[in-house]
Scaffold this active site. Structure first.
Site, PDB file in Angstrom:
ATOM      1  N   HIS A   1      49.467  14.279  33.522  1.00 40.69           N
ATOM      2  CA  HIS A   1      48.277  15.051  33.940  1.00 40.69           C
ATOM      3  C   HIS A   1      47.031  14.178  33.890  1.00 40.69           C
ATOM      4  O   HIS A   1      46.515  13.868  32.819  1.00 40.69           O
ATOM      5  CB  HIS A   1      48.098  16.267  33.023  1.00 40.69           C
ATOM      6  CG  HIS A   1      47.010  17.192  33.442  1.00 40.69           C
ATOM      7  ND1 HIS A   1      47.227  18.538  33.686  1.00 40.69           N
ATOM      8  CD2 HIS A   1      45.688  16.998  33.684  1.00 40.69           C
ATOM      9  CE1 HIS A   1      46.097  19.110  34.051  1.00 40.69           C
ATOM     10  NE2 HIS A   1      45.133  18.187  34.040  1.00 40.69           N
TER      11      HIS A   1
ATOM     12  N   HIS B   1      43.274  13.094  36.442  1.00 36.75           N
ATOM     13  CA  HIS B   1      42.468  13.341  37.646  1.00 36.75           C
ATOM     14  C   HIS B   1      42.016  11.985  38.190  1.00 36.75           C
ATOM     15  O   HIS B   1      40.970  11.468  37.795  1.00 36.75           O
ATOM     16  CB  HIS B   1      41.254  14.212  37.304  1.00 36.75           C
ATOM     17  CG  HIS B   1      41.623  15.584  36.818  1.00 36.75           C
ATOM     18  ND1 HIS B   1      41.461  16.718  37.577  1.00 36.75           N
ATOM     19  CD2 HIS B   1      42.169  16.005  35.649  1.00 36.75           C
ATOM     20  CE1 HIS B   1      41.888  17.781  36.902  1.00 36.75           C
ATOM     21  NE2 HIS B   1      42.314  17.367  35.718  1.00 36.75           N
TER      22      HIS B   1
ATOM     23  N   GLN C   1      39.369  22.832  42.177  1.00 43.42           N
ATOM     24  CA  GLN C   1      38.476  22.798  41.019  1.00 43.42           C
ATOM     25  C   GLN C   1      37.504  23.982  40.986  1.00 43.42           C
ATOM     26  O   GLN C   1      37.252  24.557  39.944  1.00 43.42           O
ATOM     27  CB  GLN C   1      37.674  21.481  41.013  1.00 43.42           C
ATOM     28  CG  GLN C   1      36.620  21.374  39.917  1.00 43.42           C
ATOM     29  CD  GLN C   1      37.209  21.259  38.531  1.00 43.42           C
ATOM     30  OE1 GLN C   1      37.687  20.214  38.135  1.00 43.42           O
ATOM     31  NE2 GLN C   1      37.198  22.360  37.778  1.00 43.42           N
TER      32      GLN C   1
ATOM     33  N   HIS D   1      46.114  24.537  36.119  1.00 43.74           N
ATOM     34  CA  HIS D   1      45.151  24.473  35.020  1.00 43.74           C
ATOM     35  C   HIS D   1      45.011  25.908  34.523  1.00 43.74           C
ATOM     36  O   HIS D   1      44.430  26.746  35.214  1.00 43.74           O
ATOM     37  CB  HIS D   1      43.788  23.980  35.507  1.00 43.74           C
ATOM     38  CG  HIS D   1      43.666  22.498  35.601  1.00 43.74           C
ATOM     39  ND1 HIS D   1      44.391  21.742  36.480  1.00 43.74           N
ATOM     40  CD2 HIS D   1      42.880  21.618  34.904  1.00 43.74           C
ATOM     41  CE1 HIS D   1      44.074  20.469  36.328  1.00 43.74           C
ATOM     42  NE2 HIS D   1      43.158  20.355  35.378  1.00 43.74           N
TER      43      HIS D   1
ATOM     44  N   GLU E   1      42.088  27.094  30.218  1.00 41.53           N
ATOM     45  CA  GLU E   1      41.433  25.970  29.550  1.00 41.53           C
ATOM     46  C   GLU E   1      40.082  26.450  29.014  1.00 41.53           C
ATOM     47  O   GLU E   1      39.021  26.170  29.563  1.00 41.53           O
ATOM     48  CB  GLU E   1      41.226  24.785  30.509  1.00 41.53           C
ATOM     49  CG  GLU E   1      40.771  23.528  29.756  1.00 41.53           C
ATOM     50  CD  GLU E   1      40.436  22.353  30.666  1.00 41.53           C
ATOM     51  OE1 GLU E   1      40.384  22.536  31.891  1.00 41.53           O
ATOM     52  OE2 GLU E   1      40.205  21.259  30.125  1.00 41.53           O
TER      53      GLU E   1
ATOM     54  N   ASP F   1      44.492  13.320  30.998  1.00 42.67           N
ATOM     55  CA  ASP F   1      43.574  14.177  31.748  1.00 42.67           C
ATOM     56  C   ASP F   1      42.459  13.370  32.412  1.00 42.67           C
ATOM     57  O   ASP F   1      42.225  13.504  33.596  1.00 42.67           O
ATOM     58  CB  ASP F   1      42.992  15.282  30.863  1.00 42.67           C
ATOM     59  CG  ASP F   1      42.475  16.479  31.657  1.00 42.67           C
ATOM     60  OD1 ASP F   1      42.890  16.646  32.821  1.00 42.67           O
ATOM     61  OD2 ASP F   1      41.660  17.239  31.121  1.00 42.67           O
TER      62      ASP F   1
HETATM   63  N1  17E Z   1      38.690  19.899  35.699  1.00 41.97           N
HETATM   64  C1  17E Z   1      38.983  20.927  34.870  1.00 41.97           C
HETATM   65  O1  17E Z   1      38.864  22.103  35.265  1.00 41.97           O
HETATM   66  N2  17E Z   1      39.407  20.671  33.625  1.00 41.97           N
HETATM   67  C2  17E Z   1      39.551  19.423  33.206  1.00 41.97           C
HETATM   68  N3  17E Z   1      39.980  19.194  31.959  1.00 41.97           N
HETATM   69  C3  17E Z   1      39.249  18.343  34.069  1.00 41.97           C
HETATM   70  C4  17E Z   1      38.813  18.629  35.325  1.00 41.97           C
HETATM   71  C5  17E Z   1      39.383  16.954  33.606  1.00 41.97           C
HETATM   72 FE   FE2 Z   2      43.022  18.620  34.024  1.00 41.29          FE
END
Ligand code: 17E
Ligand code: FE2
Length: 418
Positions: free
Chosen positions: A55, A57, A150, A208, A211, A307
């Site tokens: 994982h 980006h 995103q 995702h 988070e 990440d």
């Molecule tokens: N975008 C997101 O939503 N969460 C993350 N941890 C990263 C990007 C790195």
């Molecule tokens: Fe991520």
């Protein structure tokens, strides 16, 4: 005739020679009598299957400080900062940064990388750049691309259509971000949409999910329900699931049973979630990480990602997978003897299951000759010493070498072993 023989390598507590021909592992034995065209003395170092980044980006990597730093350290300032940087993203910009990071990774033994790429961009600049990079690097690293919205699938104009367009253009995996959609309903709908797209295009899913420290963020249960309904299990990955660390135990216990039924994969990102989460807390301050130890104890597949390397969410990092493994030991309190070793598996064999490549992965006769030598005798020592990867072999060819550090004090060699 073997093209390569690696001698005196430690494999499961045995010292062996490993012979390669036709880009495959041809023999593993305590002593191989033949000569190889090329020979390497592993000097007792551990041979390991390559590291796997499950994982990251790569579209945002190496942008830390551009156009500003993330001063609060939150996920949300990270997303806002990326939205600013995104305005100046070009094809060449993404190609250059992503390629640089892939070189850092491969030089440190990372030969499989799953990257998320932000597709909430009407031009899909990052996606197109990463598709080109994936093709350009394929002789030395295997890249999987997740179509990651995103700014939301339903909360960003045409978000869902952009994910679908990315799949048509060649993205390998369906992404989503339910906890960041404008409403709970949008979040639920986005997960269902991701599963519909996965079925339509026959692709795996990596979302995702949750988070956040918000204990009411409960999209993992929606993923689990969809996985059970569709019969998809090993093709489904829940990334981050930080809120699972904030759920009360009564709910978490019920959910764990459902998760076992669904048998999906999990990816935790301990380096960044220990820093991004807990920001709304004073004290006691939460760790912001999913229940890694409990998932592992329940027999579920957990792997670890970096990440971010030097981007708006995390401004440090080198890409060496021993670092998230080391951090997981601490953040998840996996300090028991077998627990530390399990954290090594989370950046190697477990990650191979997450990426769906387990069949062609591992140090065994008949497998592709992709493996690394690590400057330690075993997994435990590799994590304890944050050991460097001295040799990276891909397709039977040595593609990277790193000289291990050597310390002397007043002329005496110091080895850091008891
Ligand atoms: N975008 C997101 O939503 N969460 C993350 N941890 C990263 C990007 C790195
Ligand atoms: Fe991520």
């Amino acid at each position: 005739m073997y093209s390569l023989i690696v001698r005196n390598a430690r494999l499961n507590d045995q010292i062996v020679d490993i012979a390669v021909s036709d880009e495959k592992i041809a023999a593993i034995a305590p002593a191989i009598p033949e000569q190889g065209q090329k020979e390497i003395d592993a000097a007792g170092r551990m041979v390991s299957p390559p590291f796997i980044e499950s994982h990251i980006h790569l579209d945002a990597t190496l942008t830390a400080g551009e156009p500003k730093w993330n001063e609060s350290g939150t996920l949300f300032e990270g997303i806002q900062t990326w939205a600013l940087r995104k305005q100046s993203v070009t094809h060449a910009d993404v190609v250059n940064r992503a390629t640089t990071l892939l070189k850092w990774q491969a030089a440190q033994g990372v030969l499989h990388v799953r990257t998320h790429v932000d597709v909430t961009d009407p031009k899909l600049t990052g996606l197109k750049a990463l598709l080109e990079v994936k093709e350009a690097v394929k002789d030395w690293v295997n890249v999987q691309i997740v179509a990651f919205p995103q700014d939301g699938m339903l909360s960003y104009p045409q978000g869902a259509e952009l994910v679908e367009e990315a799949l048509k253009l060649g993205a390998d995996v369906v992404g989503a971000i339910p906890h960041y959609e404008l409403t709970r309903d949008y979040g639920v709908e986005s997960v269902r949409l991701a599963f519909r797209l996965a079925e339509k295009y026959d692709k795996p899913i990596d979302i995702h999910c949750d988070e956040t420290d918000d204990p009411n963020s409960r999209f993992l249960e929606v993923m689990v329900a969809e996985a059970i309904r569709t019969g998809m299990s090993r093709e489904v990955t829940a990334s981050h699931t930080a809120a699972f660390g904030s759920y009360d135990n009564a709910y978490a216990m019920k959910l764990m049973g459902f998760i076992r039924r669904a048998d999906i994969n999990f990816v935790a990102n301990p380096l960044i979630n220990i820093t991004l989460q807990g920001r709304a807390d004073t004290y006691p301050k939460r760790r912001g990480i999913t229940r890694v130890k409990e998932l592992w104890q329940n027999g579920l597949n957990v792997s670890l990602g970096y990440d971010d390397v030097m981007d708006p969410w995390y401004s440090l990092g080198t890409g060496a997978m021993i670092q998230p493994a080391h951090m997981a030991v601490h953040v998840s309190q996996m300090t028991g003897r077998s627990e530390v070793m399990a954290c090594y598996d989370m950046v190697t064999s477990n990650a191979a299951r997450t990426l769906g490549i387990a069949e062609r992965y591992g140090v065994a006769v008949g497998k592709p000759a992709d493996f690394v030598l690590v400057d330690a005798p075993d997994k435990w020592e590799a994590i304890r010493r944050l050991a460097v990867t001295t040799h990276v072999i891909r397709g039977g060819r040595v593609i990277a070498e790193t000289r291990p550090p050597e310390s002397r004090l007043l002329g005496e060699r110091i080895t850091f072993t008891k």
